[in-house]
Scaffold this motif. Sequence first.
Motif, PDB file in Angstrom:
ATOM      1  N   ALA A  28       0.588  -1.015   0.141  1.00  0.00           N
ATOM      2  CA  ALA A  28       0.032  -0.238  -0.190  1.00  0.00           C
ATOM      3  C   ALA A  28       0.450   1.202  -0.129  1.00  0.00           C
ATOM      4  O   ALA A  28       0.191   1.711  -0.995  1.00  0.00           O
ATOM      5  CB  ALA A  28      -0.804   0.146   1.312  1.00  0.00           C
ATOM      6  N   ALA A  32       0.776   3.922  -3.124  1.00  0.00           N
ATOM      7  CA  ALA A  32       0.252   5.393  -2.694  1.00  0.00           C
ATOM      8  C   ALA A  32       0.697   6.247  -3.373  1.00  0.00           C
ATOM      9  O   ALA A  32      -0.339   7.404  -3.596  1.00  0.00           O
ATOM     10  CB  ALA A  32      -0.450   5.155  -1.024  1.00  0.00           C
ATOM     11  N   ASP A  68       1.688   5.561   6.830  1.00  0.00           N
ATOM     12  CA  ASP A  68       1.239   7.022   6.013  1.00  0.00           C
ATOM     13  C   ASP A  68       2.515   7.003   5.209  1.00  0.00           C
ATOM     14  O   ASP A  68       3.454   6.947   5.203  1.00  0.00           O
ATOM     15  CB  ASP A  68       0.514   8.221   6.518  1.00  0.00           C
ATOM     16  CG  ASP A  68       1.537   8.678   7.974  1.00  0.00           C
ATOM     17  OD1 ASP A  68       2.878   8.939   7.575  1.00  0.00           O
ATOM     18  OD2 ASP A  68       1.401   8.833   9.227  1.00  0.00           O
ATOM     19  N   TRP A  90     -11.105   8.211  -0.726  1.00  0.00           N
ATOM     20  CA  TRP A  90     -10.468   8.513   0.454  1.00  0.00           C
ATOM     21  C   TRP A  90     -11.093   9.279   0.962  1.00  0.00           C
ATOM     22  O   TRP A  90     -11.568  10.917   0.726  1.00  0.00           O
ATOM     23  CB  TRP A  90      -8.830   9.629   0.490  1.00  0.00           C
ATOM     24  CG  TRP A  90      -7.990   8.151  -0.720  1.00  0.00           C
ATOM     25  CD1 TRP A  90      -7.747   8.222  -2.292  1.00  0.00           C
ATOM     26  CD2 TRP A  90      -6.823   7.495   0.347  1.00  0.00           C
ATOM     27  NE1 TRP A  90      -6.745   7.252  -2.226  1.00  0.00           N
ATOM     28  CE2 TRP A  90      -5.984   6.534  -1.276  1.00  0.00           C
ATOM     29  CE3 TRP A  90      -6.370   7.933   1.361  1.00  0.00           C
ATOM     30  CZ2 TRP A  90      -4.934   5.589  -0.815  1.00  0.00           C
ATOM     31  CZ3 TRP A  90      -5.837   6.684   1.296  1.00  0.00           C
ATOM     32  CH2 TRP A  90      -4.918   5.821   0.897  1.00  0.00           C
ATOM     33  N   TRP A 114      -7.644   0.971   2.160  1.00  0.00           N
ATOM     34  CA  TRP A 114      -5.793   1.054   2.423  1.00  0.00           C
ATOM     35  C   TRP A 114      -5.253   0.477   3.245  1.00  0.00           C
ATOM     36  O   TRP A 114      -6.103   1.428   4.564  1.00  0.00           O
ATOM     37  CB  TRP A 114      -5.836   2.495   1.237  1.00  0.00           C
ATOM     38  CG  TRP A 114      -5.931   2.360  -0.232  1.00  0.00           C
ATOM     39  CD1 TRP A 114      -7.082   1.989  -0.791  1.00  0.00           C
ATOM     40  CD2 TRP A 114      -4.983   1.845  -1.234  1.00  0.00           C
ATOM     41  NE1 TRP A 114      -6.326   2.055  -1.453  1.00  0.00           N
ATOM     42  CE2 TRP A 114      -5.074   2.485  -2.102  1.00  0.00           C
ATOM     43  CE3 TRP A 114      -3.353   2.090  -1.125  1.00  0.00           C
ATOM     44  CZ2 TRP A 114      -4.896   2.388  -3.737  1.00  0.00           C
ATOM     45  CZ3 TRP A 114      -2.534   1.843  -2.282  1.00  0.00           C
ATOM     46  CH2 TRP A 114      -3.484   2.432  -3.939  1.00  0.00           C
ATOM     47  N   LEU A 118      -3.136   8.840   4.151  1.00  0.00           N
ATOM     48  CA  LEU A 118      -2.123  10.113   2.879  1.00  0.00           C
ATOM     49  C   LEU A 118      -2.202  11.472   3.420  1.00  0.00           C
ATOM     50  O   LEU A 118      -3.309  12.081   4.259  1.00  0.00           O
ATOM     51  CB  LEU A 118      -2.863   9.826   1.391  1.00  0.00           C
ATOM     52  CG  LEU A 118      -3.285   9.049   0.933  1.00  0.00           C
ATOM     53  CD1 LEU A 118      -3.608   9.617  -0.258  1.00  0.00           C
ATOM     54  CD2 LEU A 118      -1.562   8.847   0.566  1.00  0.00           C
TER      55      LEU A 118
END
Length: 318
Positions: A28, A32, A68, A90, A114, A118
Amino acid sequence: MIGPVDTPPAGAATATPAQNAPLPASVALELAHAVIRYAAQQADARVIVVKGLAAARLGLRPIWAGADVDVLVEPAAFERVVEVLRGSGWHPRPADDDALAFPPHSVSLTHENWSCDLDVHFRFPGFERPDDEVFEQLWAHREDAEAAGSAIAVTDEIDTLLTLALHDLRNPRVRRHRDDLMRLARYAQRLEPDALVARARELGALACARPFLEPLVPVGRSLKTAWGAPSRSWQLRTLDPLARRLVLIVDGAYWRNGVPLRRLLAPPRTTLVKEGLPHERPTPPQLARAYVRRWLRGIRLAPAALWNAARFLAGRRG
């Protein structure tokens, strides 16, 4: 700078939990970056990855590890990038209680499919020049790194050191941040101290980064350096969390921002993920243990927090 993306990356379209299980964390995190590239392209925006991938390139972080992806977006395009990401499923993670009482600098976005967030910034705390000036400075020194099969902009060596140090200096009482500052200082010894100081000055970070930079500078030059004083906002950020919350209560910041004080005792579940709560839906016992750990930590730290909050308030009024 932003690699071509013909179609949204995997996971960009909204899907139900029944259709897709959360991606493994390492997968992920890399993918991302493709999501960020896609959003930047769609929003006609410039973005720079800070910390994570930028640090991994220097050997200062493991590759594809963490909770993240941190990116800095040119301030004028921030809302456009966030809107594209929201359109891809998101959504903002509920902010921590004290973060709601601070001037905002980013939004943390999460997605049900996910296993990473972010963190989309338009400002990086500790860089105290105007936001657009800071971005242009970082952009002018950017480098390319590869992620998910294409290039993306990351901060260069010195800017990466400064962003990592400023992040750690916001939590100097936490052991992992103290240890990380020691690793960063060892790495910085291979660089010219004057270059670090000059760059910090250009970014408006000289005062905030002083605890990290000053030990690297020979005493004679340190005495001649006009370090300046950090902003009150930065000083408040560097208090321990409980002392900071006490100051915000006294200031009435929670009340002014519509934050109920019960959040101090029982913040939303999603804000506890970075404190060790599983990213996926926790069981009631897991949630209860997370709250108990938070309360016990608060009780243990209360005397020192009261003292630090009182000193901060006295200094501000003096």
